[in-house]
Design an enzyme around this catalytic site. Structure first.
Site, PDB file in Angstrom:
ATOM      1  N   ARG A  20       0.817  -1.214   0.000  1.00 43.22           N
ATOM      2  CA  ARG A  20       0.000   0.000   0.000  1.00 43.22           C
ATOM      3  C   ARG A  20       0.859   1.275   0.000  1.00 43.22           C
ATOM      4  NH1 ARG A  20      -5.719  -0.665   1.359  1.00 43.22           N
ATOM      5  NH2 ARG A  20      -6.153  -2.668   0.439  1.00 43.22           N
ATOM      6  N   ARG A  24      -3.101   6.518   1.263  1.00 41.01           N
ATOM      7  CA  ARG A  24      -3.597   7.649   2.034  1.00 41.01           C
ATOM      8  C   ARG A  24      -2.633   8.257   3.044  1.00 41.01           C
ATOM      9  NH1 ARG A  24      -9.030   4.893   3.839  1.00 41.01           N
ATOM     10  NH2 ARG A  24      -7.579   3.141   3.727  1.00 41.01           N
ATOM     11  N   ARG A  33      -6.756  12.409  -4.446  1.00 38.07           N
ATOM     12  CA  ARG A  33      -8.049  11.818  -4.106  1.00 38.07           C
ATOM     13  C   ARG A  33      -9.111  12.872  -3.795  1.00 38.07           C
ATOM     14  NH1 ARG A  33     -11.398   9.698  -3.238  1.00 38.07           N
ATOM     15  NH2 ARG A  33     -11.640   8.121  -1.641  1.00 38.07           N
ATOM     16  N   ASP A  69      -6.815  -2.019  -7.610  1.00 40.00           N
ATOM     17  CA  ASP A  69      -7.388  -2.755  -6.491  1.00 40.00           C
ATOM     18  C   ASP A  69      -7.631  -4.192  -6.917  1.00 40.00           C
ATOM     19  OD1 ASP A  69      -8.538  -2.306  -3.657  1.00 40.00           O
ATOM     20  OD2 ASP A  69     -10.019  -3.558  -4.656  1.00 40.00           O
ATOM     21  N   TYR A 144     -15.062 -11.544  -0.916  1.00 37.29           N
ATOM     22  CA  TYR A 144     -15.808 -10.312  -1.196  1.00 37.29           C
ATOM     23  C   TYR A 144     -17.030 -10.587  -2.071  1.00 37.29           C
ATOM     24  CZ  TYR A 144     -11.990  -7.627   0.841  1.00 37.29           C
ATOM     25  OH  TYR A 144     -11.071  -7.110   1.704  1.00 37.29           O
TER      26      TYR A 144
END
Ligand code: 1CP
Length: 341
Positions: A20, A24, A33, A69, A144
């Site tokens: 990652r 963020r 973003r 992703d 998922y």
């Protein structure tokens, strides 16, 4: 350096990248973003390439990982889903008929922006910094698709393995074939190593892991092996599964922070490199302490070639970017070896 370490060849210092790493915790990512939502970011080759390159401008990282992703290819196949911030699937898959209705993935047609992003990153990355392409491992994607959203237990997915094992196997095979095509297309577009993220197989007992999760991974690995690109399999919470993982024909196994790398290497054997495994929480330690925790990881990895330094799971969004810089520099400094005569 990174590709050499994947192949367990001696390297002048231990290569580092961060799961990652585009994300963020970086102010420049948050700025990007603020202007575009996550899906738009993944579907624009230019913006995905920009997000991939951001951490490379800031840090001397030894590899890039494509900004995308694990659910992006499924979205490309027509599975309705949103990100909030994790993936939310509109119609969770629970029946054999739904599995059979799942379209096949044609990467050039369904996710051309991913392949274009790879080409842009290859053109824009610093010299000698290779690009890792990735996909979700079939069982993690199944979690998922069946549960429809992030979960601690993924109970509907685990129940499916017992209630409708053949349906689960059929879904895993479908996903494995889609991810094989997806990763092969990434390699053809320029990805120099391929990684499978198995985030949730740690929920399984060893028998179910072998029957379901390992089945899916084996199928992908068998399809990709002929490409000759290094293959990395990351399995979160995988300590109890390592013996089964050791049977996989992959080059590198990514290890979470719970198992010391020395123990993982003993089970995996000399034929596999390891990647990891500093606890993402350790980046919150005071400077001297952080160094000490890094040393523990390096000592556990041992003197043999075939260690890629990383965190044991993705970096936390509230991590101080300066702590990341100190970590990378210290790994490079501490592992610097004299050039081979
Ligand atoms: O709002 C935002 O910015 C969205 C947050 C986000 C980001 C930055 C999501 C939603 N995905 C990503 C990017 C991402 N996801 C990358 C980028 C490349 C890099 O590493 O820098 C990668 C490799 C992933 C892979 C991914 N997505 C995994 C496997 C790795 C892992 O962390 O275990 C998983 C499980 C996902 C699902 C997902 N997508 C997004 C979130 C928040 C989640 C996790 C949901 C959950 O906890 O179940």
């Amino acid at each position: 350096m990174f590709l050499e370490a994947c192949r367990r060849r001696p390297v002048p210092y231990t290569p580092v990248w961060i799961m990652r790493q585009a994300g963020r915790y970086l102010p420049e990512y948050r700025e990007l973003r603020a202007k575009v939502d996550f899906v738009a970011l993944t579907r624009s080759a230019e913006l995905a390439a920009e997000a991939t390159l951001q951490p490379l401008r800031r840090y001397p990282l030894d590899a890039a990982i494509l900004f995308s992703d694990i659910m992006t290819p499924l979205q490309g196949m027509g599975v309705g889903l949103e990100f909030d911030p994790g993936p939310v699937v509109r119609e969770p898959i629970r029946t054999a008929a739904q599995v059979d209705a799942l379209p096949r993935l044609a990467p050039q047609r369904d996710v051309p922006f991913v392949l274009d992003a790879i080409r842009l990153v290859r053109a824009g990355a610093p010299r000698g910094v290779p690009l890792i392409g990735f996909a979700g491992a079939p069982f993690t994607l199944l979690c998922y698709l069946v549960c429809g959203r992030p979960s601690k237990e993924f109970s509907a997915a685990r129940a499916l393995l017992y209630a409708q094992p053949e349906t689960a196997e059929r879904l895993l095979d479908r996903l494995a074939d889609a991810m094989t095509a997806y990763l092969a297309a990434q390699a053809a577009a320029g990805a120099q190593a391929l990684m499978l993220f198995e985030s949730w197989a740690g929920l399984l007992g060893i028998r179910e892991y072998r029957r379901f999760a390992l089945r899916g991974v084996r199928r992908v690995v068998a399809g990709l092996r002929p490409l000759g690109v290094p293959l990395i399999y990351y399995v979160n919470q995988g300590s109890a599964l390592m013996e089964a993982v050791s049977e996989l024909d992959v080059d590198v196994v990514g290890v979470d922070w719970r198992s010391p790398l020395g123990a993982a290497r003993r089970v995996l054997g000399p034929g596999k490199a390891v990647q990891g495994n500093l606890d993402p929480a350790a980046l919150f330690a005071e400077r001297g302490e952080l160094k000490r925790h890094i040393e523990v990881v390096l000592d556990e990895a041992g003197p043999l070639p075939g260690h890629i330094f990383n965190l044991g799971h993705g970096i936390w969004p509230d991590t101080d970017p300066d702590a990341v810089a100190r970590m990378i520099d210290y790994v490079h400094e501490r592992t610097a070896r004299r050039p081979l005569a």
